[in-house]
Scaffold this active site. Structure first.
Site, PDB file in Angstrom:
ATOM      1  N   CYS A  11      -4.391  -2.582  21.827  1.00 56.28           N
ATOM      2  CA  CYS A  11      -3.072  -2.282  21.253  1.00 56.28           C
ATOM      3  C   CYS A  11      -3.011  -0.799  20.907  1.00 56.28           C
ATOM      4  O   CYS A  11      -3.919  -0.288  20.253  1.00 56.28           O
ATOM      5  CB  CYS A  11      -2.841  -3.120  19.994  1.00 56.28           C
ATOM      6  SG  CYS A  11      -1.398  -2.563  19.050  1.00 56.28           S
ATOM      7  N   LYS A  31      -6.355   8.988  10.064  1.00 53.89           N
ATOM      8  CA  LYS A  31      -5.672   7.778   9.669  1.00 53.89           C
ATOM      9  C   LYS A  31      -6.413   7.172   8.462  1.00 53.89           C
ATOM     10  O   LYS A  31      -7.634   7.138   8.442  1.00 53.89           O
ATOM     11  CB  LYS A  31      -5.704   6.795  10.855  1.00 53.89           C
ATOM     12  CG  LYS A  31      -4.756   5.636  10.713  1.00 53.89           C
ATOM     13  CD  LYS A  31      -4.666   4.866  12.037  1.00 53.89           C
ATOM     14  CE  LYS A  31      -3.884   3.574  11.834  1.00 53.89           C
ATOM     15  NZ  LYS A  31      -3.632   2.868  13.075  1.00 53.89           N
ATOM     16  N   HIS A  79       4.173   1.564   2.127  1.00 59.78           N
ATOM     17  CA  HIS A  79       5.354   0.850   1.624  1.00 59.78           C
ATOM     18  C   HIS A  79       6.014   1.628   0.505  1.00 59.78           C
ATOM     19  O   HIS A  79       7.233   1.755   0.434  1.00 59.78           O
ATOM     20  CB  HIS A  79       4.961  -0.535   1.097  1.00 59.78           C
ATOM     21  CG  HIS A  79       4.313  -1.417   2.112  1.00 59.78           C
ATOM     22  ND1 HIS A  79       2.984  -1.771   2.042  1.00 59.78           N
ATOM     23  CD2 HIS A  79       4.789  -1.996   3.233  1.00 59.78           C
ATOM     24  CE1 HIS A  79       2.686  -2.543   3.065  1.00 59.78           C
ATOM     25  NE2 HIS A  79       3.767  -2.692   3.807  1.00 59.78           N
ATOM     26  N   LYS A 125     -10.262   2.147   4.872  1.00 59.26           N
ATOM     27  CA  LYS A 125     -11.227   1.894   3.794  1.00 59.26           C
ATOM     28  C   LYS A 125     -12.603   2.434   4.175  1.00 59.26           C
ATOM     29  O   LYS A 125     -13.304   3.001   3.345  1.00 59.26           O
ATOM     30  CB  LYS A 125     -11.296   0.399   3.496  1.00 59.26           C
ATOM     31  CG  LYS A 125     -10.062  -0.079   2.736  1.00 59.26           C
ATOM     32  CD  LYS A 125     -10.354  -1.259   1.822  1.00 59.26           C
ATOM     33  CE  LYS A 125      -9.143  -1.663   1.005  1.00 59.26           C
ATOM     34  NZ  LYS A 125      -8.290  -2.659   1.674  1.00 59.26           N
ATOM     35  N   HIS A 136      -2.841  -0.818  16.869  1.00 65.00           N
ATOM     36  CA  HIS A 136      -3.948  -1.411  16.107  1.00 65.00           C
ATOM     37  C   HIS A 136      -5.320  -1.196  16.739  1.00 65.00           C
ATOM     38  O   HIS A 136      -6.338  -1.451  16.104  1.00 65.00           O
ATOM     39  CB  HIS A 136      -3.701  -2.908  15.902  1.00 65.00           C
ATOM     40  CG  HIS A 136      -2.475  -3.176  15.083  1.00 65.00           C
ATOM     41  ND1 HIS A 136      -1.293  -3.623  15.630  1.00 65.00           N
ATOM     42  CD2 HIS A 136      -2.245  -3.007  13.758  1.00 65.00           C
ATOM     43  CE1 HIS A 136      -0.391  -3.735  14.675  1.00 65.00           C
ATOM     44  NE2 HIS A 136      -0.935  -3.369  13.539  1.00 65.00           N
ATOM     45  N   CYS A 196      -0.156  -8.403  21.361  1.00 67.51           N
ATOM     46  CA  CYS A 196      -0.954  -8.035  20.184  1.00 67.51           C
ATOM     47  C   CYS A 196      -0.581  -8.973  19.041  1.00 67.51           C
ATOM     48  O   CYS A 196       0.563  -8.965  18.596  1.00 67.51           O
ATOM     49  CB  CYS A 196      -0.702  -6.590  19.757  1.00 67.51           C
ATOM     50  SG  CYS A 196      -1.480  -6.221  18.146  1.00 67.51           S
ATOM     51  N   HIS A 222       0.848  -1.192   0.000  1.00 65.50           N
ATOM     52  CA  HIS A 222       0.000   0.000   0.000  1.00 65.50           C
ATOM     53  C   HIS A 222       0.886   1.246   0.000  1.00 65.50           C
ATOM     54  O   HIS A 222       2.114   1.145  -0.107  1.00 65.50           O
ATOM     55  CB  HIS A 222      -0.995  -0.015   1.164  1.00 65.50           C
ATOM     56  CG  HIS A 222      -0.362  -0.099   2.516  1.00 65.50           C
ATOM     57  ND1 HIS A 222       0.421   0.903   3.035  1.00 65.50           N
ATOM     58  CD2 HIS A 222      -0.369  -1.085   3.453  1.00 65.50           C
ATOM     59  CE1 HIS A 222       0.851   0.562   4.242  1.00 65.50           C
ATOM     60  NE2 HIS A 222       0.396  -0.653   4.521  1.00 65.50           N
ATOM     61  N   CYS A 272       0.802  -6.964  15.948  1.00 64.74           N
ATOM     62  CA  CYS A 272       2.166  -6.461  16.115  1.00 64.74           C
ATOM     63  C   CYS A 272       3.162  -7.604  16.271  1.00 64.74           C
ATOM     64  O   CYS A 272       4.352  -7.415  16.068  1.00 64.74           O
ATOM     65  CB  CYS A 272       2.310  -5.613  17.376  1.00 64.74           C
ATOM     66  SG  CYS A 272       1.502  -4.025  17.325  1.00 64.74           S
TER      67      CYS A 272
HETATM   68 ZN   LIG Z   1      -0.791  -4.079  17.518  1.00 65.18          ZN
END
Ligand SMILES: [Zn+2]
Length: 500
Positions: free
Chosen positions: A143, A296, A20, A299, A146, A125, A17, A128
């Site tokens: 987390c 952030k 990266h 979708k 996340h 997590c 995505h 992670c």
């Molecule tokens: Zn996490």
């Protein structure tokens, strides 16, 4: 001088995505700039393929972990040429050579007495693949990255004595204030260390998708240590029959996102110390790309910028330019399709592209396609003085956004120069022939200089333009403005950034 730069390796439980692409492009820009300066560059990127998240994602799709890893690693690998990334090697942590070398290094850490067996209990997590310490957990046991529920885990693990490196890490940070950049991330890492280090899990007992612990094959190494070691192991086998470790280790720059700061600036140097290996010189930490609404990307919010869409519409160089231009390196920044379009139209097409076309067209029209072997305008020349050196200093600190701004000011300066000198008027009067020669020579030189400096950002467009200008060579010595007197022949140039 050897210069070794790396991106973080991408985790294969997902597909490529924008994040990266962003990291790869920025790292590529630094690598290309250093090659221009004549450094002996080695640029590494790759994929991180072990651990529970990959095993879980694979099983959820009815696949073996290896099958999922193969499929997604291929996508990440294919992304590199699409983005014009000039990496020298692509490592996969499932490469058998990597896995063997991980075992060697960590066996040494074990033999040096930095590992013991214990029981771990804590909040974990699964996304992670990391245990969280109490003070970083969000309310409701979520987390912090996340925002998903953490699970309580208890298992027998091998532990790495991170706590025994407290003093050496404090010294590393005290003696190397640029070990982590920018400064606010240096401070963040340092305060994590100063708050007191706890030992960390080095292995997992319940998992099989990983590198086997050589002294106890019922365990695999915790995926983070396997992954971090990629920076070191790759040099051993990237060029078969030629171990590059001596030549390139330690790394000059690791480029990473801020979410993996702790691993790269605390665990990693400690692990290297435990294995008696030199630590990297700098860790450059970049921010996150946010949706155009400043939130952030997700979708469900519909604010995700798709890098492939930008490339389809405007080209790879436009994506590279936009990301380096619009988001200050090291900070978070909002990105979106509208802003990408605006940069494309107002800067790439109207400023740089137009400058290039006009310069070549005027040389063709007024001087039969030959750059006049005349002197260059001294007043204009002064505006370029020291530019190449300043840009180089900025790249040394990875200030790639600021360097681009400085270069762009010269693109604008050259457009003003065209208006000031009005070559079309000079061309009407035979007595202005010398002035026209100087103007066209200065323009050709200015365009050449900004293009050499823009190569790290837009390699393909710069290549086309320099070829059309009859100028060859990307070497950094050529980034200085001055009379070339070359009499180079220009050739027609298709619009670099056509109207969309
Ligand atoms: Zn996490």
């Amino acid at each position: 001088m050897p210069f070794y730069i790396t991106t973080a390796i991408s985790y294969v439980n997902g597909v490529p995505h924008l994040g990266h692409a962003y990291e790869a492009i920025a790292t590529d820009a630094i690598a290309r700039h250093m090659r221009q300066r004549g450094e002996d560059v080695f640029f590494l990127t790759g994929t991180d393929e072990h651990g529970e998240p990959v095993a879980d994602a694979a099983h959820a799709q009815g696949l073996e972990p290896r099958a999922l890893a193969d499929r997604n690693a291929e996508r990440f690998q294919a992304l590199m040429p699409q983005l014009e990334i000039s990496n020298d090697f692509f490592i996969r942590t499932t490469d058998p050579e990597h896995m063997e070398r991980v075992q060697e290094v960590l066996q040494r850490v074990y033999d040096n007495g930095h590992v013991y067996k214990g029981v771990y209990e804590g909040w974990y997590c699964p996304r992670c693949a990391d245990f969280k310490v109490e003070n970083e957990i969000l309310e409701g046991n979520l987390c912090p990255i996340h925002e998903i529920p953490l699970t309580r885990e208890r298992e027998e693990n091998y532990f790495f004595r991170l706590s025994s490196f407290q003093e050496r890490l404090e010294r590393l940070f005290a003696e190397h204030p640029t070990f982590v950049m920018p400064t606010h991330h240096y401070n963040e890492a340092r305060s994590f260390i100063l708050s007191g280090l706890q030992d960390v899990s080095l292995s997992r007992a319940r998992l099989t998708w990983g590198v086997t612990v050589p002294w106890d094959p019922s365990h695999v190494f915790y995926v983070w240590f396997d992954a971090l070691l990629n920076y070191y192991t790759a040099l051993g086998y990237a060029r078969p029959g030629n171990d590059l470790t001596e030549r390139y280790w330690p790394a000059n720059y690791h480029v990473i996102g801020k979410d993996i700061l702790k691993f790269h600036t605390v665990f990693w140097p400690a692990m290297l110390m435990a294995a008696e290996l030199p630590v990297p010189q700098h860790v450059f930490v970049h921010g996150f790309l946010l949706g155009a609404d400043g939130r952030k990307m997700s979708k469900s919010l519909g604010n995700v910028l798709d890098p492939f869409e930008v490339m389809d519409q405007y080209g790879t160089d436009a994506l590279r330019f936009y990301l380096m231009r619009d988001v200050a390196w090291g900070s978070d920044g909002a990105v979106g399709m509208d802003a990408a379009r605006t940069r494309y139209e107002s800067e790439l097409a109207n400023e740089y592209g137009n400058l290039a076309s006009r310069t070549i067209a005027m040389i063709s029209r007024y001087r039969d396609g030959v750059v006049p072997p005349a002197g260059t305008d001294e007043v204009l020349g002064r505006d370029f003085e020291g530019l190449a050196a300043t840009v180089a200093r900025m790249f040394d600190r990875a200030d790639i956004t600021q360097a681009l701004e400085l270069i762009w000011q010269r693109v604008r300066r050259l457009n003003r120069y065209v208006e000031e000198r009005a070559p079309w008027q000079l061309a009407r009067d035979a007595e202005s022939a010398a002035a026209l020669d100087e103007t066209l020579a200065s323009l050709a030189e200015g365009v050449r200089v900004v293009s050499v400096l823009l190569h790290p950002y837009m390699p393909a467009s710069v290549d086309k333009l320099l070829t059309a200008l009859g100028a060859d060579g990307l070497g950094y010595a050529g980034a200085a403005f001055g009379p070339r007197g070359s009499g180079a022949r220009v050739t027609p140039l298709e619009p670099l950034f056509p109207k969309r």
